[in-house]
Design a protein around this motif. Sequence first.
Motif, PDB file in Angstrom:
ATOM      1  N   LYS A 227      13.846   0.959  15.927  1.00 57.31           N
ATOM      2  CA  LYS A 227      12.711   1.736  15.442  1.00 57.31           C
ATOM      3  C   LYS A 227      12.041   0.974  14.309  1.00 57.31           C
ATOM      4  CE  LYS A 227       9.970   5.254  15.130  1.00 57.31           C
ATOM      5  NZ  LYS A 227       9.049   5.562  16.216  1.00 57.31           N
ATOM      6  N   CYS A 228      10.758   0.687  14.491  1.00 56.58           N
ATOM      7  CA  CYS A 228       9.969  -0.041  13.494  1.00 56.58           C
ATOM      8  C   CYS A 228       8.873   0.881  12.956  1.00 56.58           C
ATOM      9  CB  CYS A 228       9.333  -1.278  14.129  1.00 56.58           C
ATOM     10  SG  CYS A 228       8.376  -2.268  12.975  1.00 56.58           S
ATOM     11  N   TYR A 229       8.744   0.910  11.647  1.00 56.24           N
ATOM     12  CA  TYR A 229       7.678   1.666  11.002  1.00 56.24           C
ATOM     13  C   TYR A 229       6.665   0.691  10.420  1.00 56.24           C
ATOM     14  CZ  TYR A 229      10.691   5.743  11.277  1.00 56.24           C
ATOM     15  OH  TYR A 229      11.474   6.779  11.725  1.00 56.24           O
TER      16      TYR A 229
ATOM     17  N   ASN B  15       2.975  -3.897   6.768  1.00 56.56           N
ATOM     18  CA  ASN B  15       4.226  -4.640   6.844  1.00 56.56           C
ATOM     19  C   ASN B  15       5.150  -3.871   7.769  1.00 56.56           C
ATOM     20  OD1 ASN B  15       3.617  -6.702   4.911  1.00 56.56           O
ATOM     21  ND2 ASN B  15       3.877  -5.168   3.311  1.00 56.56           N
ATOM     22  N   GLU B  16       5.944  -4.585   8.538  1.00 56.20           N
ATOM     23  CA  GLU B  16       6.901  -3.924   9.426  1.00 56.20           C
ATOM     24  C   GLU B  16       8.187  -3.635   8.666  1.00 56.20           C
ATOM     25  OE1 GLU B  16       7.549  -6.480  12.781  1.00 56.20           O
ATOM     26  OE2 GLU B  16       5.834  -5.636  13.850  1.00 56.20           O
TER      27      GLU B  16
ATOM     28  N   GLN C  15      -6.841  -0.497  10.031  1.00 53.91           N
ATOM     29  CA  GLN C  15      -6.042  -0.972  11.159  1.00 53.91           C
ATOM     30  C   GLN C  15      -6.521  -0.346  12.464  1.00 53.91           C
ATOM     31  OE1 GLN C  15      -3.334  -3.335  10.715  1.00 53.91           O
ATOM     32  NE2 GLN C  15      -3.997  -3.539  12.823  1.00 53.91           N
ATOM     33  N   GLY C  16      -6.847   0.934  12.407  1.00 54.72           N
ATOM     34  CA  GLY C  16      -7.368   1.606  13.595  1.00 54.72           C
ATOM     35  C   GLY C  16      -8.708   1.054  14.043  1.00 54.72           C
TER      36      GLY C  16
ATOM     37  N   ARG D 202      -2.089   0.867   1.125  1.00 54.00           N
ATOM     38  CA  ARG D 202      -3.029   1.925   0.743  1.00 54.00           C
ATOM     39  C   ARG D 202      -3.366   2.779   1.966  1.00 54.00           C
ATOM     40  NH1 ARG D 202      -7.766  -1.440  -1.594  1.00 54.00           N
ATOM     41  NH2 ARG D 202      -6.584  -3.079  -2.580  1.00 54.00           N
ATOM     42  N   PRO D 203      -3.683   4.044   1.749  1.00 53.28           N
ATOM     43  CA  PRO D 203      -4.074   4.898   2.885  1.00 53.28           C
ATOM     44  C   PRO D 203      -5.284   4.350   3.653  1.00 53.28           C
ATOM     45  CG  PRO D 203      -3.621   6.251   0.965  1.00 53.28           C
ATOM     46  CD  PRO D 203      -3.576   4.811   0.514  1.00 53.28           C
TER      47      PRO D 203
END
Length: 94
Positions: free
Chosen positions: A21-23, A46-47, A35-36, A28-29
């Motif tokens: 499982k990677c988050y 960062n992973e 990214q989207g 920053r928000p």
Amino acid sequence: MSSDMAVADSDLIVDARNVGKCYHVYERPSHRLLQGIVGNAKRYYNEFWALRGADLHIAPGETVGLIGRNGSGKSTFLQMIAGTLTPTEGSVEV
């Protein structure tokens, strides 16, 4: 599983293979929004791998306990077995 007890994969009640499982952790928000928008053109996160390469095979009648240090991925693994989280890699069948 002990070597004197052979159980077919189809008889397992929990079969987790190479589970990870990677988050994505954003500074920053606003980076989440960026990214989207840009997709894979640039990475704004960062992973953080909470769990990686875990296997668990439980046969009917077995009792199992998960032990480990704080932050070792026990709760994350249990959530994937319960179905409340999806693994980033690997598979979980219950």
